[in-house]
Design an enzyme around this catalytic site. Structure first.
Site, PDB file in Angstrom:
ATOM      1  N   ALA A  10      38.654  49.538  63.691  1.00 58.20           N
ATOM      2  CA  ALA A  10      37.364  49.794  62.815  1.00 58.20           C
ATOM      3  C   ALA A  10      36.877  51.060  62.403  1.00 58.20           C
ATOM      4  CB  ALA A  10      36.222  49.315  63.851  1.00 58.20           C
ATOM      5  N   LYS A 203      55.016  58.026  52.099  1.00 58.44           N
ATOM      6  CA  LYS A 203      54.199  58.818  51.052  1.00 58.44           C
ATOM      7  C   LYS A 203      53.061  59.845  51.749  1.00 58.44           C
ATOM      8  CE  LYS A 203      50.204  56.532  51.872  1.00 58.44           C
ATOM      9  NZ  LYS A 203      49.078  56.637  51.838  1.00 58.44           N
ATOM     10  N   ARG A 268      43.391  62.291  52.234  1.00 56.35           N
ATOM     11  CA  ARG A 268      42.895  62.864  53.306  1.00 56.35           C
ATOM     12  C   ARG A 268      44.090  63.921  53.490  1.00 56.35           C
ATOM     13  NH1 ARG A 268      42.547  58.753  58.144  1.00 56.35           N
ATOM     14  NH2 ARG A 268      41.508  57.517  56.773  1.00 56.35           N
ATOM     15  N   GLN A 297      47.605  61.647  59.190  1.00 55.05           N
ATOM     16  CA  GLN A 297      48.974  60.640  59.423  1.00 55.05           C
ATOM     17  C   GLN A 297      50.348  61.498  58.896  1.00 55.05           C
ATOM     18  OE1 GLN A 297      48.544  57.901  61.075  1.00 55.05           O
ATOM     19  NE2 GLN A 297      46.482  57.901  61.020  1.00 55.05           N
TER      20      GLN A 297
HETATM   21  N1  LIG Z   1      41.780  55.244  55.386  1.00 56.06           N
HETATM   22  C1  LIG Z   1      42.209  54.856  54.249  1.00 56.06           C
HETATM   23  O1  LIG Z   1      41.974  55.131  53.165  1.00 56.06           O
HETATM   24  C2  LIG Z   1      43.724  53.945  54.763  1.00 56.06           C
HETATM   25  C3  LIG Z   1      44.093  53.335  53.564  1.00 56.06           C
HETATM   26  C4  LIG Z   1      45.308  52.529  53.996  1.00 56.06           C
HETATM   27  C5  LIG Z   1      45.681  52.819  55.097  1.00 56.06           C
HETATM   28  N2  LIG Z   1      45.244  53.351  56.006  1.00 56.06           N
HETATM   29  C6  LIG Z   1      45.916  53.229  57.448  1.00 56.06           C
HETATM   30  O2  LIG Z   1      44.989  52.817  58.308  1.00 56.06           O
HETATM   31  C7  LIG Z   1      45.178  53.141  59.749  1.00 56.06           C
HETATM   32  C8  LIG Z   1      43.959  53.187  60.308  1.00 56.06           C
HETATM   33  O3  LIG Z   1      43.101  54.103  59.524  1.00 56.06           O
HETATM   34  P1  LIG Z   1      41.710  54.282  59.395  1.00 56.06           P
HETATM   35  O4  LIG Z   1      41.445  55.020  58.106  1.00 56.06           O
HETATM   36  O5  LIG Z   1      41.269  52.935  59.437  1.00 56.06           O
HETATM   37  O6  LIG Z   1      41.206  55.077  60.615  1.00 56.06           O
HETATM   38  P2  LIG Z   1      40.362  56.490  60.612  1.00 56.06           P
HETATM   39  O7  LIG Z   1      41.423  57.499  60.442  1.00 56.06           O
HETATM   40  O8  LIG Z   1      39.262  56.286  59.639  1.00 56.06           O
HETATM   41  O9  LIG Z   1      39.697  56.255  62.272  1.00 56.06           O
HETATM   42  C9  LIG Z   1      40.338  56.685  63.320  1.00 56.06           C
HETATM   43  C10 LIG Z   1      40.159  55.583  64.173  1.00 56.06           C
HETATM   44  O10 LIG Z   1      40.869  55.788  65.442  1.00 56.06           O
HETATM   45  C11 LIG Z   1      40.043  55.163  66.396  1.00 56.06           C
HETATM   46  N3  LIG Z   1      40.411  55.947  67.845  1.00 56.06           N
HETATM   47  C12 LIG Z   1      40.275  57.089  68.115  1.00 56.06           C
HETATM   48  N4  LIG Z   1      40.664  57.342  69.234  1.00 56.06           N
HETATM   49  C13 LIG Z   1      41.443  56.026  69.746  1.00 56.06           C
HETATM   50  C14 LIG Z   1      42.120  55.770  70.742  1.00 56.06           C
HETATM   51  N5  LIG Z   1      42.333  56.448  71.897  1.00 56.06           N
HETATM   52  N6  LIG Z   1      42.513  54.498  70.794  1.00 56.06           N
HETATM   53  C15 LIG Z   1      42.488  53.680  69.946  1.00 56.06           C
HETATM   54  N7  LIG Z   1      41.550  53.988  68.712  1.00 56.06           N
HETATM   55  C16 LIG Z   1      41.077  55.195  68.778  1.00 56.06           C
HETATM   56  C17 LIG Z   1      38.669  55.545  66.090  1.00 56.06           C
HETATM   57  O11 LIG Z   1      37.835  54.423  66.664  1.00 56.06           O
HETATM   58  C18 LIG Z   1      38.763  55.132  64.434  1.00 56.06           C
HETATM   59  O12 LIG Z   1      38.881  53.733  64.490  1.00 56.06           O
HETATM   60  C19 LIG Z   1      45.998  54.250  59.548  1.00 56.06           C
HETATM   61  O13 LIG Z   1      47.377  53.852  59.859  1.00 56.06           O
HETATM   62  C20 LIG Z   1      46.067  54.688  58.185  1.00 56.06           C
HETATM   63  O14 LIG Z   1      47.059  55.300  57.494  1.00 56.06           O
HETATM   64  C21 LIG Z   1      43.892  54.097  55.918  1.00 56.06           C
END
Ligand SMILES: NC(=O)c1ccc[n+]([C@@H]2O[C@H](COP(=O)([O-])OP(=O)(O)OC[C@H]3O[C@@H](n4cnc5c(N)ncnc54)[C@H](O)[C@@H]3O)[C@@H](O)[C@H]2O)c1
Length: 348
Positions: A10, A203, A268, A297
């Site tokens: 989430a 990427k 980011r 990442q």
């Molecule tokens: N944000 C974007 O624009 C985007 C787009 C495409 C793909 N992604 C990918 O989606 C994936 C998730 O990224 P995001 O942007 O939804 O997350 P985020 O970076 O916004 O948030 C971090 C998440 O990690 C969780 N977290 C923190 N500590 C934790 C723990 N110990 N155990 C489990 N969860 C924990 C937090 O609750 C939060 O949900 C990543 O692989 C990212 O590369 C992100």
């Protein structure tokens, strides 16, 4: 029986995809109308994040300013969140996936399928380990991937974009498309899953290089060179490490060139790398200061890539990836990025 969907994660992207799926599901009789969304519980403004989402229908920490549909239910216990799900959508930062899969072991419905939206890689005894491999091995389920030029805030704002699903099972591909496609979020399905996933991970490394360029004050031509050489290294890496054949056409899908461009301009990883180039702070410090709980990442993926390349004695074949790692973590000067571009094997 309607198809039950659970979202594992989430954060920024997890919440944005929950918004799409929550809305889509309301128009379909095929899917169970309620979606569980696993939330890593934390206190935000003195309240539990799960309560906040369930009462105010907004993830104020990770996707502020967007109401989530009421049928998206935040669940802080991951086993409960996944209970009875036919489709599991994995969307958490990649470093947390082994632990979450261990927690889920034995609690996944027989016949369930999964799709990973996670961008990252891991290192295994044979070299590369994909995040989808970890999920597949630990949970013994079919796992597909979704990657694309999808900056979460823009997707949540319903600005038009495309994405790519990598899926070997046509029936599952069709189901995912039904679940997630909207007029603003257009999906192509290809079967070259590993390449799709690698594009999504690599990427982010290139975007760090793009951020260094910005921080050093270089212009768009230089950044274009980083993007092009980065793409060449992405293709070469995929050809060496993918289990199956690699189709160059996959790089022309949203997961390839399109995601690379958006990440090198808007993401980011680029932003934090630019700040790093100004000097004075480590990647970890900047991640904490600038991202407010969101996770980077790119630098971490560069470290995984470096380990894999070292293991295979191929460090000299991927100078851009390697230099990005050395700059992020080994004290090499950011300016050396330009030397790396000037001496890239593609010009020799
Ligand atoms: N944000 C974007 O624009 C985007 C787009 C495409 C793909 N992604 C990918 O989606 C994936 C998730 O990224 P995001 O942007 O939804 O997350 P985020 O970076 O916004 O948030 C971090 C998440 O990690 C969780 N977290 C923190 N500590 C934790 C723990 N110990 N155990 C489990 N969860 C924990 C937090 O609750 C939060 O949900 C990543 O692989 C990212 O590369 C992100």
């Amino acid at each position: 029986m309607p198809v039950k969907v659970s979202i594992i994660g989430a954060g920024n992207w997890g919440s944005a995809i929950a918004k799409i799926i929550g809305q889509n599901i309301q128009k379909s009789i095929k899917f169970d109308p309620v979606i569980n969304m696993w939330v890593f519980e934390e206190t935000v403004n003195g309240r539990k994040l799960s309560d906040l989402i369930n009462q105010d229908h907004e993830n104020v920490k990770y996707l502020p300013g967007h109401k989530l549909p009421h049928n998206v239910v935040a669940v802080p216990n991951v086993k409960e969140a996944a209970n009875g799900a036919d489709i599991l959508i994995f969307v958490i930062p990649h470093q947390f996936i082994p632990k979450i899969c261990d927690d889920l072991k034995g609690h996944v419905k027989t016949g369930a399928i999964g799709i990973s939206l996670i961008k990252g890689i891991d290192e295994g005894p044979g070299g590369l380990k994909l995040i989808s491999d970890i999920i597949r091995e630990k949970l013994k389920i079919e796992v597909s991937v979704l990657m694309g030029a999808n900056i979460a805030n823009e997707v949540a704002d319903e600005m038009f974009c495309e994405t790519t699903i990598g899926c070997k099972n046509p029936a599952s591909g069709k189901l995912y498309k039904e679940l997630m496609q909207t007029p603003q979020f257009r999906i192509s399905v290809v079967d070259d899953c590993d390449t799709v996933e690698l594009c999504g991970a690599l990427k982010n490394v290139v975007a760090v290089g793009a951020g260094f360029c910005d921080g050093l004050g270089y212009g768009d031509n230089t950044k274009a060179a980083v993007i092009r050489l980065g793409l060449m290294e992405m293709i070469a890496f995929a050809k060496v490490f993918c289990k199956g054949p690699v189709s160059i056409e996959t790089f022309l899908e949203s997961c390839g060139v399109a995601d690379l461009i958006t990440t090198c301009y808007g993401g980011r990883n680029r932003k934090v790398a630019e700040a790093f180039a100004y000097g004075g702070k480590s990647i970890a410090e900047l991640e904490k200061e600038m991202l407010h709980g969101q996770k980077l990442q790119g630098p971490q993926t560069s470290a995984e890539v470096y380990k894999i390349l070292k293991q295979k004695k191929m460090v000299d074949k991927f100078p851009l990836f390697v230099n990005i790692y050395l700059i992020c973590y080994q004290g090499k000067s950011v300016k050396e990025l330009i030397t790396c571009l000037q001496n890239h094997p593609h010009h020799m």
